[in-house]
Design a protein around this motif. Sequence first.
Motif, PDB file in Angstrom:
ATOM      1  N   ASP A  96       0.823  -1.221   0.000  1.00 23.47           N
ATOM      2  CA  ASP A  96       0.000   0.000   0.000  1.00 23.47           C
ATOM      3  C   ASP A  96       0.854   1.267   0.000  1.00 23.47           C
ATOM      4  N   THR A  97       2.160   1.108   0.121  1.00 17.67           N
ATOM      5  CA  THR A  97       3.052   2.263   0.121  1.00 17.67           C
ATOM      6  C   THR A  97       2.970   3.005  -1.201  1.00 17.67           C
ATOM      7  N   ALA A  98       2.669   4.290  -1.116  1.00 16.99           N
ATOM      8  CA  ALA A  98       2.514   5.102  -2.324  1.00 16.99           C
ATOM      9  C   ALA A  98       2.224   6.541  -1.909  1.00 16.99           C
ATOM     10  N   VAL A  99       2.220   7.412  -2.890  1.00 20.50           N
ATOM     11  CA  VAL A  99       1.682   8.759  -2.700  1.00 20.50           C
ATOM     12  C   VAL A  99       0.189   8.689  -3.022  1.00 20.50           C
ATOM     13  N   TYR A 100      -0.621   9.148  -2.112  1.00 25.17           N
ATOM     14  CA  TYR A 100      -2.073   9.103  -2.278  1.00 25.17           C
ATOM     15  C   TYR A 100      -2.584  10.486  -2.678  1.00 25.17           C
ATOM     16  N   TYR A 101      -3.375  10.496  -3.732  1.00 27.17           N
ATOM     17  CA  TYR A 101      -3.908  11.741  -4.267  1.00 27.17           C
ATOM     18  C   TYR A 101      -5.433  11.766  -4.138  1.00 27.17           C
ATOM     19  N   CYS A 102      -5.932  12.927  -3.797  1.00 25.02           N
ATOM     20  CA  CYS A 102      -7.371  13.149  -3.734  1.00 25.02           C
ATOM     21  C   CYS A 102      -7.833  13.786  -5.050  1.00 25.02           C
ATOM     22  N   ASN A 103      -8.938  13.323  -5.548  1.00 28.70           N
ATOM     23  CA  ASN A 103      -9.546  13.896  -6.747  1.00 28.70           C
ATOM     24  C   ASN A 103     -10.968  14.311  -6.441  1.00 28.70           C
ATOM     25  N   MET A 104     -11.331  15.490  -6.881  1.00 27.56           N
ATOM     26  CA  MET A 104     -12.703  15.957  -6.734  1.00 27.56           C
ATOM     27  C   MET A 104     -13.181  16.523  -8.062  1.00 27.56           C
ATOM     28  N   ARG A 105     -14.390  16.178  -8.438  1.00 26.68           N
ATOM     29  CA  ARG A 105     -15.008  16.730  -9.635  1.00 26.68           C
ATOM     30  C   ARG A 105     -15.948  17.854  -9.185  1.00 26.68           C
ATOM     31  N   ALA A 106     -15.786  19.025  -9.771  1.00 26.87           N
ATOM     32  CA  ALA A 106     -16.543  20.178  -9.282  1.00 26.87           C
ATOM     33  C   ALA A 106     -16.917  21.134 -10.402  1.00 26.87           C
ATOM     34  N   LYS A 107     -17.989  21.861 -10.145  1.00 30.52           N
ATOM     35  CA  LYS A 107     -18.404  22.970 -10.993  1.00 30.52           C
ATOM     36  C   LYS A 107     -18.189  24.256 -10.200  1.00 30.52           C
ATOM     37  N   GLU A 108     -17.567  25.248 -10.835  1.00 33.20           N
ATOM     38  CA  GLU A 108     -17.310  26.514 -10.147  1.00 33.20           C
ATOM     39  C   GLU A 108     -18.523  27.429 -10.160  1.00 33.20           C
ATOM     40  N   ASN A 109     -19.370  27.284 -11.161  1.00 30.36           N
ATOM     41  CA  ASN A 109     -20.614  28.042 -11.217  1.00 30.36           C
ATOM     42  C   ASN A 109     -21.611  27.272 -12.059  1.00 30.36           C
ATOM     43  N   ILE A 110     -22.827  27.758 -12.106  1.00 31.04           N
ATOM     44  CA  ILE A 110     -23.908  27.012 -12.745  1.00 31.04           C
ATOM     45  C   ILE A 110     -23.676  26.813 -14.234  1.00 31.04           C
ATOM     46  N   LEU A 111     -22.882  27.677 -14.855  1.00 31.22           N
ATOM     47  CA  LEU A 111     -22.651  27.593 -16.293  1.00 31.22           C
ATOM     48  C   LEU A 111     -21.379  26.833 -16.656  1.00 31.22           C
ATOM     49  N   SER A 112     -20.505  26.614 -15.696  1.00 33.92           N
ATOM     50  CA  SER A 112     -19.213  26.013 -16.023  1.00 33.92           C
ATOM     51  C   SER A 112     -19.330  24.514 -16.186  1.00 33.92           C
ATOM     52  N   GLN A 113     -18.332  23.956 -16.861  1.00 30.06           N
ATOM     53  CA  GLN A 113     -18.264  22.504 -16.990  1.00 30.06           C
ATOM     54  C   GLN A 113     -17.701  21.892 -15.708  1.00 30.06           C
ATOM     55  N   THR A 114     -18.021  20.635 -15.505  1.00 27.66           N
ATOM     56  CA  THR A 114     -17.433  19.915 -14.378  1.00 27.66           C
ATOM     57  C   THR A 114     -15.976  19.616 -14.697  1.00 27.66           C
ATOM     58  N   LYS A 115     -15.100  19.915 -13.770  1.00 21.33           N
ATOM     59  CA  LYS A 115     -13.670  19.699 -13.971  1.00 21.33           C
ATOM     60  C   LYS A 115     -13.101  18.819 -12.868  1.00 21.33           C
ATOM     61  N   ASP A 116     -11.955  18.240 -13.166  1.00 24.76           N
ATOM     62  CA  ASP A 116     -11.226  17.450 -12.179  1.00 24.76           C
ATOM     63  C   ASP A 116     -10.221  18.329 -11.455  1.00 24.76           C
ATOM     64  N   TYR A 117     -10.190  18.217 -10.137  1.00 23.60           N
ATOM     65  CA  TYR A 117      -9.227  18.936  -9.323  1.00 23.60           C
ATOM     66  C   TYR A 117      -8.465  17.932  -8.470  1.00 23.60           C
ATOM     67  N   TRP A 118      -7.152  18.125  -8.403  1.00 23.62           N
ATOM     68  CA  TRP A 118      -6.281  17.184  -7.706  1.00 23.62           C
ATOM     69  C   TRP A 118      -5.542  17.875  -6.570  1.00 23.62           C
ATOM     70  N   GLY A 119      -5.314  17.117  -5.495  1.00 24.85           N
ATOM     71  CA  GLY A 119      -4.450  17.588  -4.438  1.00 24.85           C
ATOM     72  C   GLY A 119      -2.996  17.343  -4.784  1.00 24.85           C
ATOM     73  N   GLN A 120      -2.122  17.754  -3.871  1.00 24.82           N
ATOM     74  CA  GLN A 120      -0.685  17.644  -4.125  1.00 24.82           C
ATOM     75  C   GLN A 120      -0.138  16.275  -3.754  1.00 24.82           C
ATOM     76  N   GLY A 121      -0.940  15.493  -3.057  1.00 24.44           N
ATOM     77  CA  GLY A 121      -0.529  14.148  -2.683  1.00 24.44           C
ATOM     78  C   GLY A 121      -0.004  14.079  -1.260  1.00 24.44           C
ATOM     79  N   THR A 122      -0.190  12.929  -0.631  1.00 30.42           N
ATOM     80  CA  THR A 122       0.338  12.695   0.711  1.00 30.42           C
ATOM     81  C   THR A 122       0.969  11.306   0.743  1.00 30.42           C
ATOM     82  N   GLN A 123       2.157  11.227   1.314  1.00 36.41           N
ATOM     83  CA  GLN A 123       2.915   9.967   1.310  1.00 36.41           C
ATOM     84  C   GLN A 123       2.403   9.026   2.395  1.00 36.41           C
ATOM     85  N   VAL A 124       2.164   7.795   2.002  1.00 36.88           N
ATOM     86  CA  VAL A 124       1.842   6.719   2.943  1.00 36.88           C
ATOM     87  C   VAL A 124       2.922   5.656   2.799  1.00 36.88           C
ATOM     88  N   THR A 125       3.583   5.353   3.894  1.00 42.13           N
ATOM     89  CA  THR A 125       4.635   4.351   3.899  1.00 42.13           C
ATOM     90  C   THR A 125       4.302   3.286   4.932  1.00 42.13           C
TER      91      THR A 125
END
Length: 121
Positions: free
Chosen positions: A89-118
């Motif tokens: 399970d050792t790896a850098v773990y990344y969070c992903n969130m799909r979000a809309k910034e406003n009612i007209l915008s497209q849904t986009k993927d946003y990523w965190g910087q990662g956190t190390q799990v050893t």
Amino acid sequence: QVQVVESGGGLVPPGGSLRLSCTASGRIFRLGAMGWYRQAPGKQRDVVATIMRDGVTTYADSVKGRFTISRDNAKSMVYLQMNSLEPEDTAVYYCNMRAKENILSQTKDYWGQGTQVTVSS
């Protein structure tokens, strides 16, 4: 813009547990699916677990029964409870969130910087 930040990584012995947290902030109109991915050295980034807005979850076969993903829509957060951790399970773990910034915008993927799990004794 939407910012995504993970926390909770660290060093844990085999069989131990860790809980990762991820929070989104900034211009958020609506959050959709959320997920955790991981990338080990020399390998591609793979999905670990995902959770839809309605709470439906999916897991990689390698973590089923050991990891649990959950979310708090009111707090714009997603969590990953990891039990019975293995060296694999050792790896850098990344969070992903799909979000809309406003009612007209497209849904986009946003990523965190990662956190190390050893996982190591």
